[in-house]
Scaffold this motif. Structure first.
Motif, mmCIF file in Angstrom:
data_model
loop_
_atom_site.group_PDB
_atom_site.id
_atom_site.type_symbol
_atom_site.label_atom_id
_atom_site.label_comp_id
_atom_site.label_asym_id
_atom_site.label_seq_id
_atom_site.Cartn_x
_atom_site.Cartn_y
_atom_site.Cartn_z
ATOM 1 N N ASP A 60 -45.494 -2.882 0.432
ATOM 2 C CA ASP A 60 -44.239 -2.213 0.773
ATOM 3 C C ASP A 60 -44.308 -0.757 0.346
ATOM 4 O OD1 ASP A 60 -43.360 -2.026 -2.022
ATOM 5 O OD2 ASP A 60 -42.938 -4.173 -1.870
ATOM 6 N N GLU A 61 -43.242 -0.023 0.657
ATOM 7 C CA GLU A 61 -43.264 1.424 0.480
ATOM 8 C C GLU A 61 -43.430 1.851 -0.976
ATOM 9 O OE1 GLU A 61 -39.734 2.895 2.340
ATOM 10 O OE2 GLU A 61 -40.595 2.778 4.366
ATOM 11 N N ARG A 62 -43.093 0.982 -1.923
ATOM 12 C CA ARG A 62 -43.272 1.338 -3.339
ATOM 13 C C ARG A 62 -44.752 1.372 -3.720
ATOM 14 N NH1 ARG A 62 -39.825 -3.532 -5.573
ATOM 15 N NH2 ARG A 62 -41.161 -4.450 -3.960
ATOM 16 N N GLU A 63 -45.591 0.635 -2.970
ATOM 17 C CA GLU A 63 -47.006 0.499 -3.310
ATOM 18 C C GLU A 63 -47.927 1.334 -2.422
ATOM 19 O OE1 GLU A 63 -47.072 -4.174 -4.516
ATOM 20 O OE2 GLU A 63 -46.615 -3.695 -2.415
ATOM 21 N N GLY A 64 -47.477 1.632 -1.190
ATOM 22 C CA GLY A 64 -48.325 2.352 -0.246
ATOM 23 C C GLY A 64 -47.997 1.939 1.173
ATOM 24 N N ASN A 65 -49.022 1.906 2.026
ATOM 25 C CA ASN A 65 -48.805 1.541 3.429
ATOM 26 C C ASN A 65 -50.025 0.781 3.945
ATOM 27 O OD1 ASN A 65 -50.775 3.561 4.104
ATOM 28 N ND2 ASN A 65 -49.156 5.102 3.947
ATOM 29 N N VAL A 66 -50.041 0.498 5.232
ATOM 30 C CA VAL A 66 -51.126 -0.322 5.779
ATOM 31 C C VAL A 66 -52.484 0.373 5.676
ATOM 32 C CG1 VAL A 66 -49.658 -1.691 7.307
ATOM 33 C CG2 VAL A 66 -50.624 0.473 8.133
ATOM 34 N N ILE A 67 -52.501 1.700 5.700
ATOM 35 C CA ILE A 67 -53.770 2.415 5.531
ATOM 36 C C ILE A 67 -54.315 2.158 4.125
ATOM 37 C CG2 ILE A 67 -54.895 4.674 5.509
ATOM 38 C CD1 ILE A 67 -54.094 3.718 8.289
#
Length: 276
Positions: free
Chosen positions: A180-187
């Motif tokens: 999720d957005e707190r951890e990063g993104n699919v990249i």
């Protein structure tokens, strides 16, 4: 003088299917509507034709009961089970809000399946990269790939917060990773897979299938292109008719403007000019 509208019954649809015809708009029974998270719902209806004929990334049109809302809403098929078809959607306006309040035993008019699906005919390690409400068609892709002995699938999903689709895709994908957005993104997740030498699996070369927000898919396509990995992108676009007549859903490609509903929704990175 108002014009009468003919809505085929289930028997009429069954007869048309048996005769080899694509059924038009028709009424189906709702069997379940479940809230998955805030503003996100899973709706299931009974339709043997769509359940048998839908392919990964194809979509169905649902029609409002309100005669003032003439245009249908398109939703990617997320799962099938026997003669049941499920979709997952977010409430973003009055039409989708209406669908969220349907209950078992209600009815809704549908048309489908529509659109050009993902090409999963070649043996590969299919990496299913989805973001937000782009994940439902990838759940169905994983479901269809589960029965393919020559391929395998890894689901790579990104969410704003609640990981609402992991439970569904994990029933079918060989591996599921999400963020999720707190951890990063699919990249972030794709970089981890590359670092851990997980892009190739069981001797199968990777192919990326993606659906989600436009900036995410562009980033995924460029990431894949830099590594020589083929990618197919299922475009999300506002639609009118859903079958190529109204020309509302056009998108720019290297060969000019194409209709997402009938020329797509699936395009390659090369067709979209999204190569690195």
């Amino acid at each position: 003088m108002p014009t009468a509208t003919f809505t085929p019954t289930a028997d009429v649809v069954a007869e048309a299917t048996q005769a080899g015809y694509f059924p038009g708009r028709h009424t189906v029974e709702i069997t379940q509507v479940t809230q998955l998270t805030d503003g996100v719902y899973r709706l299931t209806f009974r339709d043997s034709y769509i359940a048998q004929h839908a392919r990964p990334a194809q979509f169905v049109n649902l029609f409002s009961h309100d005669p003032l809302r003439l245009l249908p809403r398109p939703f990617g098929v997320s799962e099938t089970n026997g003669d049941l078809v499920s979709i997952i959607f977010a409430v973003v306006g009055t039409g989708t809000d209406e669908f969220s309040h349907l209950t078992a035993g209600d009815s809704v008019d549908v048309l489908g399946p529509l659109g050009r699906p993902f090409n999963t005919k070649s043996p590969a390690h299919y990496i299913l990269v989805g973001g937000g409400l782009g994940v439902p068609p990838l759940i169905y892709t994983a479901q269809r790939l589960r029965d393919d002995d020559q391929s395998c699938a890894t689901a790579v999903f990104g969410y704003r917060n609640d990981h609402f689709a992991d439970h569904y895709v994990s029933q079918y994908a060989d591996t599921t990773v999400s963020i999720d957005e707190r951890e990063g993104n699919v990249i972030t997740l794709l970089d981890r897979m590359e670092a851990n030498d997980e892009l190739t699996r069981n001797g199968l070369e990777p192919v990326i299938l993606s659906c989600g927000p436009l900036p995410m898919m562009k980033a995924v396509a460029k990431w894949a292109s830099k590594r020589g990995i083929a990618s197919q992108l299922s475009m999300e676009q506002r639609m009118g008719c859903g079958y190529g007549t109204c020309v509302v859903c056009v998108v720019d490609t290297v060969d000019g403007r194409k209709k997402v509903c009938s020329d797509g929704p699936v395009f390659t990175a090369q067709q979209l000019g999204w190569e690195a």
